[in-house]
Scaffold this active site. Structure first.
Site, PDB file in Angstrom:
ATOM      1  N   HIS A 142       0.775  -1.237   0.039  1.00 49.81           N
ATOM      2  CA  HIS A 142       0.030   0.128   0.049  1.00 49.81           C
ATOM      3  C   HIS A 142       0.870   1.144   0.136  1.00 49.81           C
ATOM      4  CE1 HIS A 142      -3.331   2.606   0.995  1.00 49.81           C
ATOM      5  NE2 HIS A 142      -4.184   1.833   1.249  1.00 49.81           N
ATOM      6  N   GLU A 189      -0.737   1.224  -5.777  1.00 49.71           N
ATOM      7  CA  GLU A 189      -0.486  -0.040  -4.497  1.00 49.71           C
ATOM      8  C   GLU A 189      -0.529  -1.315  -5.430  1.00 49.71           C
ATOM      9  OE1 GLU A 189      -4.049   0.240  -1.936  1.00 49.71           O
ATOM     10  OE2 GLU A 189      -3.765   2.423  -2.172  1.00 49.71           O
TER      11      GLU A 189
HETATM   12  C1  BG6 Z   1      -6.894   1.475  -0.188  1.00 52.94           C
HETATM   13  C2  BG6 Z   1      -8.409   1.503  -0.371  1.00 52.94           C
HETATM   14  O1  BG6 Z   1      -6.248   0.593  -0.674  1.00 52.94           O
HETATM   15  O2  BG6 Z   1      -6.764   1.787   1.206  1.00 52.94           O
HETATM   16  C3  BG6 Z   1      -9.277   2.330   0.004  1.00 52.94           C
HETATM   17  O3  BG6 Z   1      -8.753   0.955  -1.952  1.00 52.94           O
HETATM   18  C4  BG6 Z   1      -9.041   2.519   1.442  1.00 52.94           C
HETATM   19  O4  BG6 Z   1     -10.378   2.041   0.071  1.00 52.94           O
HETATM   20  C5  BG6 Z   1      -7.441   3.061   1.576  1.00 52.94           C
HETATM   21  O5  BG6 Z   1      -9.773   3.750   1.912  1.00 52.94           O
HETATM   22  C6  BG6 Z   1      -7.189   3.009   3.091  1.00 52.94           C
HETATM   23  O6  BG6 Z   1      -7.422   2.059   3.836  1.00 52.94           O
HETATM   24  P1  BG6 Z   1      -7.032   2.129   5.536  1.00 52.94           P
HETATM   25  O7  BG6 Z   1      -7.528   1.083   6.283  1.00 52.94           O
HETATM   26  O8  BG6 Z   1      -5.528   2.481   5.634  1.00 52.94           O
HETATM   27  O9  BG6 Z   1      -7.682   3.487   6.099  1.00 52.94           O
END
Ligand code: BG6
Length: 321
Positions: free
Chosen positions: A187, A291
């Site tokens: 991510h 990501e």
């Molecule tokens: C992304 C998702 O990978 O991560 C989004 O596609 C999400 O939908 C984002 O809002 C952040 O996620 P988190 O759990 O770290 O707030």
């Protein structure tokens, strides 16, 4: 072994400055740096890369000023590792009681060690690199997570720093006898100057799921991705190199290996304001998540099987090609 097939040997007595690896006193963070000035910092919490600097000392990852770095929650920024489920887990699946994005980003990993390739006197210091390995296995999980996902696994996460380039690679092994399923993703929050000037090329020939538009399936847009509001898209089945551009210049070149899906995310102002760990309030202008992952469908690993995927992000112009 024929000479040409032999792995190239490390120099016996390296002469130039060498890569350095440091483990923080409280054993929470590993930092590696190269003679060229490139630097990477990894928290054992989540094996989260929280900083990557190129040779000119400029930060290349976005890290929220309000990110929790004490292990109390997932880090908002850097490169959280998503495993064994991407997004909210589906109902009626073995992952269904896990939190969004799984437990890898909230578990404490183990530092397994380094391998460095050092520069020689005949080449400049720019050819050195260092690989750091981190591990996570089922017996390291919290009892609560083990109960929610009672499977035997071993993850090895390798982070390779070279001049103008960061490589990350995740090996996932089923160390038990029973099969299980997973999705995974890295991510990555790339730091950029101004989201309104960013365009992303490489994914335009690819269909995607638009999570902002209620998870509608959209056909390939045919033109580079640009940003003018909340963006949350899952591109599937693409192997192209992805370029993150600002105006006419390329900031990042991303080459994937085994991760043929890619999420592109920017929360924009409203969603950023709704996240308690997001800062500064206009920080969304300085980040874009690209990501790389395998999220289109659950992948099955039989007992003893291994899966591997990752990506390399290069800073064009950091090294003379
Ligand atoms: C992304 C998702 O990978 O991560 C989004 O596609 C999400 O939908 C984002 O809002 C952040 O996620 P988190 O759990 O770290 O707030």
């Amino acid at each position: 072994m024929p000479r040409a097939d032999r792995p190239s040997a490390l120099p016996l007595s390296p002469t130039g400055p060498q890569p350095l690896v440091d483990i923080s006193e409280d054993n929470s963070k590993v930092t590696a740096s190269l003679p060229s000035g490139d630097r990477v910092e990894i928290l054992l919490h989540g094996a989260t890369v929280i900083s990557w600097k190129g040779p000119n000392n400029a930060e290349k990852l976005f890290l929220s000023s309000k990110a929790a770095l004490d292990g109390s929650k997932a880090v908002r920024g850097g490169i959280p590792v998503v495993f064994p489920v991407f997004g909210p887990p589906p109902k009626d699946h073995a992952t269904s009681t896990l939190p969004q994005h799984g437990f890898a980003r909230t578990s404490r990993w183990e530092y397994l060690g380094k391998t460095s390739s050092e520069s020689t006197s005949t080449r400049s210091a720019l050819d050195s690199s260092v690989k750091l390995d981190f591990g996570l296995s089922n017996d390291m999980l919290s009892e609560a997570d083990r109960k929610k996902w009672p499977h035997d696994f071993g993850l090895t996460y390798s982070i390779t720093l070279s001049t103008g380039e960061l490589g990350v690679s995740l090996e996932i092994k089923n160390t038990g006898e029973k099969a299980w399923e997973f999705t995974t993703l890295l991510h990555t929050y790339f730091r950029i100057q101004d989201i309104s000037k960013v365009s992303i090329t490489g994914l335009e020939p690819t269909a995607y799921i638009d999570k902002v538009g209620g998870a509608a399936q959209k056909s390939a847009a045919g033109s580079p991705i640009t940003f003018s509001g909340e963006t949350d898209r899952v591109y599937t089945d693409s192997t192209n190199t992805i370029l993150v551009k600002e105006g006419n210049s390329t900031t990042f070149e991303i080459v994937r290996d085994g991760m043929n899906d890619c999420v592109v995310w920017n929360p924009w102002s409203e969603k950023a304001a709704s996240m308690s760990d997001f800062g500064p309030s206009d920080g969304w202008k300085n980040m874009v998540c690209v990501e790389a992952g395998a999220v289109k469908e659950f992948l099955k690993l039989e007992g003893g099987e291994t899966w591997q995927g990752g990506f390399r992000a290069r800073l064009p112009g950091a090294v003379d090609d």
